[in-house]
Design an enzyme around this catalytic site. Structure first.
Site, PDB file in Angstrom:
ATOM      1  N   GLU A 170      11.612  79.402  25.206  1.00 11.99           N
ATOM      2  CA  GLU A 170      12.240  79.787  23.857  1.00 11.99           C
ATOM      3  C   GLU A 170      13.740  79.824  23.913  1.00 11.99           C
ATOM      4  OE1 GLU A 170      11.163  83.445  21.874  1.00 11.99           O
ATOM      5  OE2 GLU A 170       9.157  82.661  21.589  1.00 11.99           O
ATOM      6  N   GLU A 382       2.365  80.971  23.404  1.00  9.86           N
ATOM      7  CA  GLU A 382       2.404  82.318  22.856  1.00  9.86           C
ATOM      8  C   GLU A 382       1.954  82.624  21.447  1.00  9.86           C
ATOM      9  OE1 GLU A 382       6.137  84.781  23.262  1.00  9.86           O
ATOM     10  OE2 GLU A 382       6.485  83.991  25.234  1.00  9.86           O
TER      11      GLU A 382
HETATM   12  C1  BGP Z   1       8.791  85.838  22.283  1.00 11.95           C
HETATM   13  C2  BGP Z   1       9.096  86.027  23.735  1.00 11.95           C
HETATM   14  C3  BGP Z   1       8.402  86.803  24.240  1.00 11.95           C
HETATM   15  C4  BGP Z   1       7.871  88.130  23.900  1.00 11.95           C
HETATM   16  C5  BGP Z   1       7.447  87.862  22.176  1.00 11.95           C
HETATM   17  C6  BGP Z   1       7.220  88.849  21.225  1.00 11.95           C
HETATM   18  O1  BGP Z   1       9.870  85.475  21.615  1.00 11.95           O
HETATM   19  O2  BGP Z   1       9.165  84.847  24.389  1.00 11.95           O
HETATM   20  O3  BGP Z   1       8.986  87.300  25.488  1.00 11.95           O
HETATM   21  O4  BGP Z   1       8.687  89.252  23.890  1.00 11.95           O
HETATM   22  O5  BGP Z   1       8.289  87.070  21.562  1.00 11.95           O
HETATM   23  O6  BGP Z   1       8.474  89.121  20.696  1.00 11.95           O
HETATM   24  P1  BGP Z   1       8.757  90.904  20.482  1.00 11.95           P
HETATM   25  O7  BGP Z   1       8.762  91.412  21.908  1.00 11.95           O
HETATM   26  O8  BGP Z   1      10.349  90.645  20.183  1.00 11.95           O
HETATM   27  O9  BGP Z   1       7.895  91.571  19.717  1.00 11.95           O
END
Ligand code: BGP
Length: 482
Positions: A170, A382
């Site tokens: 990201e 993800e």
């Molecule tokens: C993405 C990231 C992850 C994780 C996920 C969930 O942006 O790659 O590392 O954190 O989001 O987001 P959040 O933890 O803000 O809910």
């Protein structure tokens, strides 16, 4: 297109789950690890939810065997994790730390022991602080060489065992939050000029690492993971449709076009030139970006939600406003760029407690767009639901909402595959519960519940949630029971 039933996921489909070093490992000062930008940032008052840190996280550093055994019990085919640069090079460059190399070697071997394909993210946001102190981290082009050196060290150490490499997680998010909204390190606010230049450095680091991987004879698959938020125009009013077009160029194609084509989208570049924000891109850079684009094997997609685009007048909302980091529904604000777009809520979709829209069709939209525009295979690196989970007295976690979320997304992914998208893997976020960068430990994503709160001191024991057994069954039946 007509409604279809998903019958089969492809042979060898990688059912997976993902994590990131800072969010799970802990052991922040152990075995020679250097200090990172995040180790420092979380200590600035007010930056994270209830001042949570990854100092201990969910102690994966000491419990990785237990965690990977749980993955094996579930039947996971791939595990995506990231390497902490500062464990390998405590100072970011110079001497390699053998203990760091050994730690990830152990993780890889432990996965392979159970037939789990390791998928390595080279950079998931934690940067050796020494490089920030030395030359400002990503703000200097000096970092390109250091990143490539670090990546090559990983290729050399693990290249014979690891077949899937993700150069960056990201890029769009860590740079936006780092240089525009000040929510991630280095905490710069509205610095658009630097933001675009930093992104160019990251693109160059990605491209040179991809080329280095091939030069070293790497025959595995390599690409970047992009946080893709697909957009829908609010309605057919031409100015709203145009705002969607602008949004896509500035927020999505700006990154994906560079990975896949090795060039920036034209209209967006013209707009940024007029604003004085365009990055400096040399002829040589262009050649390198193009050469690397021809070498990537997939587009990695982190998908959580879609958005709506509506024209935003010059005196309209800005990109800077309250984000929901507390889980109090409705606390997020509508944001946008004056004169271009804003992102109002989608009345057709439900939202999570953190105000993220829930849109399984959006995942299919991402796959279709990537397939038509780039003709690349896809790795869903993800996808998942952040929620408040409750452990009952008899140690059960009934997270049927997570099962519903994942099932509906997988059904749409299955349709995308039927429609011609080549999808290699699907990784849920996340395997165990872990630290959410800005939202603490209460925003849980895992199949495995970890006994910990925002404060340190809980047991860190692991408990399988209902979704654990559900995904286990999905994997066993290769998605035929969705
Ligand atoms: C993405 C990231 C992850 C994780 C996920 C969930 O942006 O790659 O590392 O954190 O989001 O987001 P959040 O933890 O803000 O809910």
């Amino acid at each position: 297109m007509e409604e279809m039933k998903v019958t089969k996921f492809p042979e060898g489909f990688l059912w997976g789950s993902a994590s990131a070093a800072y969010q799970i490992e802990g052991g922040w000062r152990e075995d020679g690890k250097g200090i990172t930008n995040w180790d420092q940032f979380v200590r600035i008052p007010g930056k994270t939810y209830k001042a949570t840190t990854g100092d201990v996280a969910v102690d994966h550093y000491h419990r990785y065997k237990e965690d990977i055994a749980l993955m094996a019990e579930m039947g996971l085919k791939t595990y995506r994790f990231s390497v902490s640069w500062a464990r390998i090079y405590p100072e970011g460059r110079g001497e390699v730390n053998p203990k760091g190399i050994e730690f990830y070697e152990n993780i890889i071997d432990e996965c392979l022991k159970y037939g789990i394909e390791p998928m390595v993210t080279i950079y998931h946001w934690d940067l050796p602080q020494a490089l920030v102190d030395l030359y400002g981290g990503w703000e200097s082009e000096e970092i390109i060489e250091d990143y490539v050196n670090y990546a090559k060290t990983l290729f050399k150490a693990y290249g014979s065992k690891v077949k899937y490499w993700i150069t960056f997680n990201e890029q769009n998010i860590f740079t936006s939050l780092g240089w525009l909204t000040a929510q991630h390190p280095p905490g710069k606010f509205d610095d658009q000029k630097t933001f675009y230049q930093v992104n160019h450095h990251v693109f160059m680091a990605h491209a040179k690492a991809v080329l280095a991987y091939r030069e070293m004879g790497g025959t595995g698959k390599i690409g970047a993971s992009f946080a893709y938020t697909p957009s829908y125009a609010l309605d057919c009013k031409p100015e709203n449709v145009m705002s969607k077009h602008d949004y896509d160029e500035l927020k999505n194609f700006w990154w994906m076009d560079v990975y896949a084509y090795g060039r920036y989208p034209k209209a967006a570049m013209n707009y940024l030139r007029k604003k004085g924000f365009a990055p400096v891109v040399t002829k040589d850079d262009q050649k390198i970006l193009k050469a690397a684009a021809a070498e990537i094997d997939f587009m990695g997609v982190n998908y959580y939600q879609s958005c709506v685009c509506e024209y935003n007048p010059m005196d309209g909302v800005t990109p800077y406003g309250t984000m929901n980091t507390t889980g109090v529904k409705g606390s997020a604000q509508v944001l946008g760029v004056p004169g271009i777009y804003k992102n109002p809520a989608n009345p057709y979709l439900m939202t999570t407690d953190w105000d993220w829209s829930i849109d399984p069709v959006g995942l299919r939209y991402c796959c279709r767009e990537i397939t038509s525009r780039y003709d690349l295979p896809i790795i869903i690196s993800e996808n998942g639901l952040g929620a408040f989970d409750k452990k009952t007295e008899d140690n059960k976690i009934h997270d049927e909402y997570r099962i519903d979320y994942l099932r509906e997304h997988l059904k749409e992914l299955g349709k995308a595959i039927e429609e011609g998208c080549e999808v290699l893997a699907y990784c849920t976020w996340s395997f165990t519960d872990l630290l959410s960068w800005l939202n603490g430990y209460q925003k849980r994503y895992g199949f495995v519940y970890v006994d910990r709160e925002e404060e340190e001191g809980a047991t860190l024991d692991r408990y399988k949630k209902d979704s654990f057994y559900w995904y286990q069954d999905v994997i066993k039946q290769d998605g035929e029971n969705l």
